[in-house]
Design a protein around this motif. Sequence first.
Motif: not given
Length: 225
Positions: A62-65, A116-118, A124-127, A131-132
């Motif tokens: 996930a994007a992180g727990y 690299c996390v997520a 949807g919101y990064s280039t 990586c989140l």
Amino acid sequence: MGNPVRSCGDRTLTDDKDGADAVPASAYAVASLRNLDGSGSPAGKWAYVRSGTGPSARTADAAGYDRADDRFEVPGFDASPEAGVIGEAFGDHLAVEVAAHADDVYGRPRRTDLACVADWGSTGYSTAPHCLRRIDGSTVYADRAGEVHADGEIWSRALFDIRGALGARTADRIIVNAWFGFRADTDFADAARTTTISTAQRMYGKTAADAVRAGFATRQIPGIG
């Protein structure tokens, strides 16, 4: 479903607002869900991945727990600023570890950076490359910015280095078992010294404890040398 960015190596993929055709068929894998509650929904006594900033996630990473996961282990956790930081870092570490384990179990290729996390969750919101956050950064304790996600990269890098030194299974057994000994208002020094290092010593002996100590010392956690 696995992480399609990771398995395909295609960093141009986006989730297209959960569009049905966003994920290539080659990125899917079959996983058996056991101990469901019979409600018809994917719920029951299995690991339910949550994202703290978006909809519930059912991919392997996930994007992180969510920090709520920490409170299952330590009631009242997050009672200090640094406890909150540690919670965020643990979430990022766990997301990477679950994804890596799922890749190994299901034989999925890993064509993007493990640290690299997520990369999928952040399309949807990064280039690209997405990586989140990362868990292999260079920040140390003195670089704290007072923001839980940024400061979490200090702790998550220590965990990542411990993983590199001991291997995923041994490191994760230490890291997870240590959580149950954390104070709800723990700080970096106490969580590292009196809990995580001592857990490594108890479970695996001096060599493992020294590797854990080195991971925290490199991040310049106070009192660790």
